[in-house]
Scaffold this motif. Structure first.
Motif, PDB file in Angstrom:
ATOM      1  N   ALA A 115       0.773  -1.286  -0.063  1.00  0.00           N
ATOM      2  CA  ALA A 115       0.025  -0.016   0.040  1.00  0.00           C
ATOM      3  C   ALA A 115       0.767   1.259   0.083  1.00  0.00           C
ATOM      4  O   ALA A 115       0.457   2.366  -0.569  1.00  0.00           O
ATOM      5  N   ARG A 116       2.125   1.145   0.298  1.00  0.00           N
ATOM      6  CA  ARG A 116       2.844   2.258   0.305  1.00  0.00           C
ATOM      7  C   ARG A 116       3.824   2.621  -0.767  1.00  0.00           C
ATOM      8  O   ARG A 116       4.540   3.649  -0.904  1.00  0.00           O
ATOM      9  N   THR A 117       3.926   1.564  -1.600  1.00  0.00           N
ATOM     10  CA  THR A 117       4.788   1.793  -2.694  1.00  0.00           C
ATOM     11  C   THR A 117       3.654   1.700  -3.996  1.00  0.00           C
ATOM     12  O   THR A 117       3.044   0.850  -4.074  1.00  0.00           O
ATOM     13  N   ASP A 118       3.782   2.764  -4.859  1.00  0.00           N
ATOM     14  CA  ASP A 118       3.090   2.829  -6.000  1.00  0.00           C
ATOM     15  C   ASP A 118       3.976   2.343  -7.340  1.00  0.00           C
ATOM     16  O   ASP A 118       5.283   2.700  -7.259  1.00  0.00           O
ATOM     17  N   LEU A 126      10.882   4.604 -29.393  1.00  0.00           N
ATOM     18  CA  LEU A 126      11.235   4.171 -27.958  1.00  0.00           C
ATOM     19  C   LEU A 126      12.435   3.823 -28.028  1.00  0.00           C
ATOM     20  O   LEU A 126      12.997   3.076 -28.875  1.00  0.00           O
ATOM     21  N   VAL A 127      13.217   4.414 -26.984  1.00  0.00           N
ATOM     22  CA  VAL A 127      14.703   4.141 -26.785  1.00  0.00           C
ATOM     23  C   VAL A 127      14.667   3.047 -25.673  1.00  0.00           C
ATOM     24  O   VAL A 127      15.591   2.064 -25.852  1.00  0.00           O
ATOM     25  N   SER A 128      13.868   3.197 -24.619  1.00  0.00           N
ATOM     26  CA  SER A 128      13.990   2.285 -23.374  1.00  0.00           C
ATOM     27  C   SER A 128      12.886   2.652 -22.642  1.00  0.00           C
ATOM     28  O   SER A 128      12.091   3.717 -22.611  1.00  0.00           O
ATOM     29  N   ASP A 129      12.334   1.625 -21.938  1.00  0.00           N
ATOM     30  CA  ASP A 129      11.125   1.645 -20.882  1.00  0.00           C
ATOM     31  C   ASP A 129      11.335   0.993 -19.666  1.00  0.00           C
ATOM     32  O   ASP A 129      12.106   0.202 -19.824  1.00  0.00           O
ATOM     33  N   GLY A 130      10.368   1.183 -18.953  1.00  0.00           N
ATOM     34  CA  GLY A 130      10.433   0.008 -17.799  1.00  0.00           C
ATOM     35  C   GLY A 130       9.305   0.494 -16.714  1.00  0.00           C
ATOM     36  O   GLY A 130       8.646   1.390 -16.812  1.00  0.00           O
ATOM     37  N   HIS A 131       9.437  -0.147 -15.585  1.00  0.00           N
ATOM     38  CA  HIS A 131       8.576  -0.125 -14.553  1.00  0.00           C
ATOM     39  C   HIS A 131       9.580   0.425 -13.481  1.00  0.00           C
ATOM     40  O   HIS A 131      10.523  -0.157 -13.317  1.00  0.00           O
ATOM     41  N   ILE A 132       9.047   1.293 -12.604  1.00  0.00           N
ATOM     42  CA  ILE A 132       9.881   1.600 -11.045  1.00  0.00           C
ATOM     43  C   ILE A 132       8.630   2.049  -9.980  1.00  0.00           C
ATOM     44  O   ILE A 132       7.683   2.192 -10.218  1.00  0.00           O
ATOM     45  N   GLU A 133       9.170   1.373  -8.879  1.00  0.00           N
ATOM     46  CA  GLU A 133       8.168   1.245  -7.699  1.00  0.00           C
ATOM     47  C   GLU A 133       8.890   2.654  -6.895  1.00  0.00           C
ATOM     48  O   GLU A 133      10.028   2.687  -6.837  1.00  0.00           O
ATOM     49  N   GLY A 134       8.140   3.213  -6.067  1.00  0.00           N
ATOM     50  CA  GLY A 134       8.565   4.258  -5.557  1.00  0.00           C
ATOM     51  C   GLY A 134       7.623   4.828  -4.468  1.00  0.00           C
ATOM     52  O   GLY A 134       6.302   4.428  -4.599  1.00  0.00           O
ATOM     53  N   ASP A 135       7.997   5.335  -3.296  1.00  0.00           N
ATOM     54  CA  ASP A 135       7.107   6.101  -2.142  1.00  0.00           C
ATOM     55  C   ASP A 135       6.691   7.339  -2.539  1.00  0.00           C
ATOM     56  O   ASP A 135       5.524   7.822  -2.137  1.00  0.00           O
ATOM     57  N   SER A 136       7.277   7.921  -3.432  1.00  0.00           N
ATOM     58  CA  SER A 136       7.168   9.254  -3.799  1.00  0.00           C
ATOM     59  C   SER A 136       7.584   9.507  -5.278  1.00  0.00           C
ATOM     60  O   SER A 136       8.241   9.047  -5.821  1.00  0.00           O
ATOM     61  N   ASN A 148      15.022   6.956  -9.079  1.00  0.00           N
ATOM     62  CA  ASN A 148      15.331   5.551  -9.735  1.00  0.00           C
ATOM     63  C   ASN A 148      15.554   5.562 -11.473  1.00  0.00           C
ATOM     64  O   ASN A 148      16.087   4.988 -11.721  1.00  0.00           O
ATOM     65  N   VAL A 149      14.717   6.435 -11.822  1.00  0.00           N
ATOM     66  CA  VAL A 149      14.445   6.519 -13.294  1.00  0.00           C
ATOM     67  C   VAL A 149      15.888   6.954 -13.716  1.00  0.00           C
ATOM     68  O   VAL A 149      16.566   6.549 -14.672  1.00  0.00           O
ATOM     69  N   THR A 150      16.367   8.087 -13.002  1.00  0.00           N
ATOM     70  CA  THR A 150      17.681   8.612 -13.327  1.00  0.00           C
ATOM     71  C   THR A 150      18.822   7.563 -13.337  1.00  0.00           C
ATOM     72  O   THR A 150      19.644   7.436 -14.190  1.00  0.00           O
ATOM     73  N   LEU A 151      18.791   6.614 -12.135  1.00  0.00           N
ATOM     74  CA  LEU A 151      19.765   5.601 -12.234  1.00  0.00           C
ATOM     75  C   LEU A 151      19.571   4.678 -13.251  1.00  0.00           C
ATOM     76  O   LEU A 151      20.653   4.083 -14.069  1.00  0.00           O
TER      77      LEU A 151
END
Length: 77
Positions: A3-6, A19-29, A36-39
């Motif tokens: 519930a705390r991570t979207d 499209l160059v790249s894509d992905g899923h990222i989880e985060g609290d904010s 995380n996307v920058t990484l």
């Protein structure tokens, strides 16, 4: 996913909107997600993708809502 991570989805598009790249990222904010996307973008070179002088656009969505857009910029970094 708790519930705390979207979960967010991101896309990196080049100047031709290919499209160059894509992905899923989880985060609290959103700032945590963008960090995380920058990484992930920093790691593109490790996968053989090299920055070029094309404008790149970054789009981040949460569900069906666009939550961040970086205007076209030169290079991936």
């Amino acid at each position: 996913m708790n519930a705390r991570t979207d979960q967010y989805r991101w896309w990196l598009l080049d100047g031709d909107l290919d499209l160059v790249s894509d992905g899923h990222i989880e985060g609290d904010s959103l700032p945590a997600v963008l960090a995380n996307v920058t990484l992930e973008l920093d790691r593109l070179g490790d996968r053989g993708m090299r920055p070029s002088n094309h404008p790149y656009r970054l789009i981040v969505c949460r569900g069906s809502a666009v939550v961040a857009v970086r205007p076209p910029t030169v290079g991936i970094c």
